[in-house]
Design a protein around this motif. Structure first.
Motif, PDB file in Angstrom:
ATOM      1  N   THR A  47      20.471 -26.543  27.933  1.00  0.00           N
ATOM      2  CA  THR A  47      21.200 -27.636  27.287  1.00  0.00           C
ATOM      3  C   THR A  47      22.696 -27.321  27.268  1.00  0.00           C
ATOM      4  OG1 THR A  47      19.294 -28.172  25.923  1.00  0.00           O
ATOM      5  CG2 THR A  47      21.436 -28.966  25.146  1.00  0.00           C
ATOM      6  N   THR A  48      23.029 -26.083  26.979  1.00  0.00           N
ATOM      7  CA  THR A  48      24.435 -25.661  26.958  1.00  0.00           C
ATOM      8  C   THR A  48      25.054 -25.813  28.336  1.00  0.00           C
ATOM      9  OG1 THR A  48      24.008 -24.131  25.147  1.00  0.00           O
ATOM     10  CG2 THR A  48      25.989 -23.731  26.454  1.00  0.00           C
ATOM     11  N   ARG A  49      24.336 -25.431  29.377  1.00  0.00           N
ATOM     12  CA  ARG A  49      24.832 -25.563  30.753  1.00  0.00           C
ATOM     13  C   ARG A  49      25.107 -27.034  31.084  1.00  0.00           C
ATOM     14  NH1 ARG A  49      21.393 -22.647  32.967  1.00  0.00           N
ATOM     15  NH2 ARG A  49      22.703 -20.856  33.389  1.00  0.00           N
ATOM     16  N   ARG A  50      24.192 -27.910  30.718  1.00  0.00           N
ATOM     17  CA  ARG A  50      24.397 -29.350  30.977  1.00  0.00           C
ATOM     18  C   ARG A  50      25.618 -29.868  30.216  1.00  0.00           C
ATOM     19  NH1 ARG A  50      18.837 -29.300  30.620  1.00  0.00           N
ATOM     20  NH2 ARG A  50      18.829 -30.147  28.507  1.00  0.00           N
ATOM     21  N   ALA A  51      25.776 -29.422  28.979  1.00  0.00           N
ATOM     22  CA  ALA A  51      26.925 -29.872  28.180  1.00  0.00           C
ATOM     23  C   ALA A  51      28.233 -29.401  28.806  1.00  0.00           C
ATOM     24  CB  ALA A  51      26.798 -29.367  26.745  1.00  0.00           C
ATOM     25  N   VAL A  52      28.292 -28.147  29.215  1.00  0.00           N
ATOM     26  CA  VAL A  52      29.508 -27.622  29.847  1.00  0.00           C
ATOM     27  C   VAL A  52      29.814 -28.404  31.118  1.00  0.00           C
ATOM     28  CG1 VAL A  52      30.475 -25.624  31.072  1.00  0.00           C
ATOM     29  CG2 VAL A  52      29.409 -25.325  28.823  1.00  0.00           C
ATOM     30  N   ASN A  53      28.799 -28.672  31.922  1.00  0.00           N
ATOM     31  CA  ASN A  53      29.012 -29.435  33.158  1.00  0.00           C
ATOM     32  C   ASN A  53      29.508 -30.840  32.872  1.00  0.00           C
ATOM     33  OD1 ASN A  53      28.290 -27.317  34.822  1.00  0.00           O
ATOM     34  ND2 ASN A  53      26.150 -27.927  34.914  1.00  0.00           N
ATOM     35  N   ARG A  54      29.011 -31.454  31.804  1.00  0.00           N
ATOM     36  CA  ARG A  54      29.472 -32.809  31.452  1.00  0.00           C
ATOM     37  C   ARG A  54      30.902 -32.790  30.929  1.00  0.00           C
ATOM     38  NH1 ARG A  54      25.575 -36.139  27.866  1.00  0.00           N
ATOM     39  NH2 ARG A  54      26.970 -37.773  28.547  1.00  0.00           N
ATOM     40  N   VAL A  55      31.236 -31.785  30.136  1.00  0.00           N
ATOM     41  CA  VAL A  55      32.563 -31.739  29.521  1.00  0.00           C
ATOM     42  C   VAL A  55      33.623 -31.274  30.524  1.00  0.00           C
ATOM     43  CG1 VAL A  55      33.979 -30.636  27.737  1.00  0.00           C
ATOM     44  CG2 VAL A  55      31.648 -31.377  27.203  1.00  0.00           C
ATOM     45  N   LEU A  56      33.359 -30.184  31.223  1.00  0.00           N
ATOM     46  CA  LEU A  56      34.364 -29.608  32.118  1.00  0.00           C
ATOM     47  C   LEU A  56      34.272 -30.155  33.539  1.00  0.00           C
ATOM     48  CD1 LEU A  56      34.355 -25.901  30.926  1.00  0.00           C
ATOM     49  CD2 LEU A  56      35.793 -27.791  30.150  1.00  0.00           C
ATOM     50  N   GLY A  57      33.115 -30.687  33.875  1.00  0.00           N
ATOM     51  CA  GLY A  57      32.882 -31.368  35.142  1.00  0.00           C
ATOM     52  C   GLY A  57      33.756 -30.978  36.310  1.00  0.00           C
ATOM     53  N   SER A  58      34.689 -31.842  36.649  1.00  0.00           N
ATOM     54  CA  SER A  58      35.511 -31.643  37.849  1.00  0.00           C
ATOM     55  C   SER A  58      36.401 -30.412  37.759  1.00  0.00           C
ATOM     56  CB  SER A  58      36.362 -32.885  38.109  1.00  0.00           C
ATOM     57  OG  SER A  58      37.273 -33.097  37.047  1.00  0.00           O
ATOM     58  N   MET A  59      36.649 -29.924  36.569  1.00  0.00           N
ATOM     59  CA  MET A  59      37.476 -28.723  36.432  1.00  0.00           C
ATOM     60  C   MET A  59      36.783 -27.504  37.040  1.00  0.00           C
ATOM     61  SD  MET A  59      39.207 -26.906  33.133  1.00  0.00           S
ATOM     62  CE  MET A  59      39.006 -28.385  32.239  1.00  0.00           C
ATOM     63  N   LEU A  60      35.453 -27.519  37.070  1.00  0.00           N
ATOM     64  CA  LEU A  60      34.711 -26.390  37.619  1.00  0.00           C
ATOM     65  C   LEU A  60      34.952 -26.209  39.112  1.00  0.00           C
ATOM     66  CD1 LEU A  60      31.322 -26.806  35.732  1.00  0.00           C
ATOM     67  CD2 LEU A  60      33.236 -25.290  35.169  1.00  0.00           C
ATOM     68  N   SER A  61      35.406 -27.260  39.786  1.00  0.00           N
ATOM     69  CA  SER A  61      35.659 -27.161  41.222  1.00  0.00           C
ATOM     70  C   SER A  61      37.099 -26.734  41.539  1.00  0.00           C
ATOM     71  CB  SER A  61      35.337 -28.485  41.914  1.00  0.00           C
ATOM     72  OG  SER A  61      36.195 -29.499  41.435  1.00  0.00           O
TER      73      SER A  61
ATOM     74  N   THR B  55      31.032 -17.346  25.752  1.00  0.00           N
ATOM     75  CA  THR B  55      29.792 -16.618  25.503  1.00  0.00           C
ATOM     76  C   THR B  55      29.046 -16.350  26.801  1.00  0.00           C
ATOM     77  OG1 THR B  55      29.623 -17.684  23.329  1.00  0.00           O
ATOM     78  CG2 THR B  55      27.626 -16.665  24.196  1.00  0.00           C
ATOM     79  N   PHE B  56      29.006 -17.337  27.677  1.00  0.00           N
ATOM     80  CA  PHE B  56      28.297 -17.234  28.957  1.00  0.00           C
ATOM     81  C   PHE B  56      29.256 -17.543  30.105  1.00  0.00           C
ATOM     82  CE2 PHE B  56      25.069 -18.749  25.893  1.00  0.00           C
ATOM     83  CZ  PHE B  56      24.176 -17.687  25.954  1.00  0.00           C
ATOM     84  N   PRO B  57      30.047 -16.565  30.572  1.00  0.00           N
ATOM     85  CA  PRO B  57      31.008 -16.826  31.653  1.00  0.00           C
ATOM     86  C   PRO B  57      30.374 -17.398  32.915  1.00  0.00           C
ATOM     87  CG  PRO B  57      31.433 -14.704  30.635  1.00  0.00           C
ATOM     88  CD  PRO B  57      30.136 -15.199  30.069  1.00  0.00           C
ATOM     89  N   SER B  58      29.098 -17.149  33.138  1.00  0.00           N
ATOM     90  CA  SER B  58      28.437 -17.675  34.340  1.00  0.00           C
ATOM     91  C   SER B  58      28.400 -19.201  34.341  1.00  0.00           C
ATOM     92  CB  SER B  58      27.017 -17.121  34.457  1.00  0.00           C
ATOM     93  OG  SER B  58      26.220 -17.584  33.380  1.00  0.00           O
ATOM     94  N   LEU B  59      28.620 -19.834  33.188  1.00  0.00           N
ATOM     95  CA  LEU B  59      28.623 -21.298  33.121  1.00  0.00           C
ATOM     96  C   LEU B  59      29.820 -21.903  33.843  1.00  0.00           C
ATOM     97  CD1 LEU B  59      27.497 -21.878  29.418  1.00  0.00           C
ATOM     98  CD2 LEU B  59      26.123 -22.076  31.504  1.00  0.00           C
ATOM     99  N   LEU B  60      30.803 -21.088  34.199  1.00  0.00           N
ATOM    100  CA  LEU B  60      31.972 -21.585  34.938  1.00  0.00           C
ATOM    101  C   LEU B  60      31.679 -21.793  36.417  1.00  0.00           C
ATOM    102  CD1 LEU B  60      34.875 -19.578  33.307  1.00  0.00           C
ATOM    103  CD2 LEU B  60      34.412 -22.024  33.122  1.00  0.00           C
ATOM    104  N   GLN B  61      30.511 -21.356  36.859  1.00  0.00           N
ATOM    105  CA  GLN B  61      30.143 -21.570  38.247  1.00  0.00           C
ATOM    106  C   GLN B  61      29.691 -23.004  38.432  1.00  0.00           C
ATOM    107  OE1 GLN B  61      27.163 -18.632  38.928  1.00  0.00           O
ATOM    108  NE2 GLN B  61      28.563 -16.923  38.603  1.00  0.00           N
TER     109      GLN B  61
END
Length: 124
Positions: free
Chosen positions: A29-43, A113-119
């Protein structure tokens, strides 16, 4: 264990806050939330993404004050404002909206907390 780098023996103490508890509750759930919030920034390239996230953390810690964040970051307050404007382009609304600020705060706590979520998410 999931908040530590792979193959790194260590102990990690997390902050005892409701936000951290929420982030720790369910990693998917946290991974999905990060992807929704930071979305295009991850690229973005890592250095640009890191600059924006570091600026956002300083801005939040400074309670939204560009001047105070600038002192922490050792840059001009207009630089902070510019970076926050760039960050805002990747968010789901303006930083004047409390929900957007709350979502950003959650995402920053999660990636802290989970730096791997930036991938970037992997899609089958």
């Amino acid at each position: 264990m999931e908040s530590l780098a792979p193959a790194t023996p260590a102990i990690r103490q997390l902050e005892d806050t409701p936000l951290t508890e929420l982030v720790m509750n369910n990693l998917d759930t946290t991974r999905r939330a990060v992807n929704r919030v930071l979305g295009s920034m991850l690229s973005l390239p890592e250095d640009g993404r890191t600059t924006l996230l570091t600026t956002a953390r300083a801005w939040l810690q400074a309670h939204g004050s560009a001047a105070m964040a600038a002192r922490t970051l050792h840059c001009h307050q207009n630089t902070v404002r510019y970076r926050m404007h760039r960050l805002e382009e990747h968010l789901r609304g303006p930083l004047t909206a409390p929900r957007v600020v709350a979502e950003l705060s959650l995402a920053l706590d999660a990636v802290g907390t989970f730096p791997s979520l930036l991938q970037l998410p992997v899609h089958p």
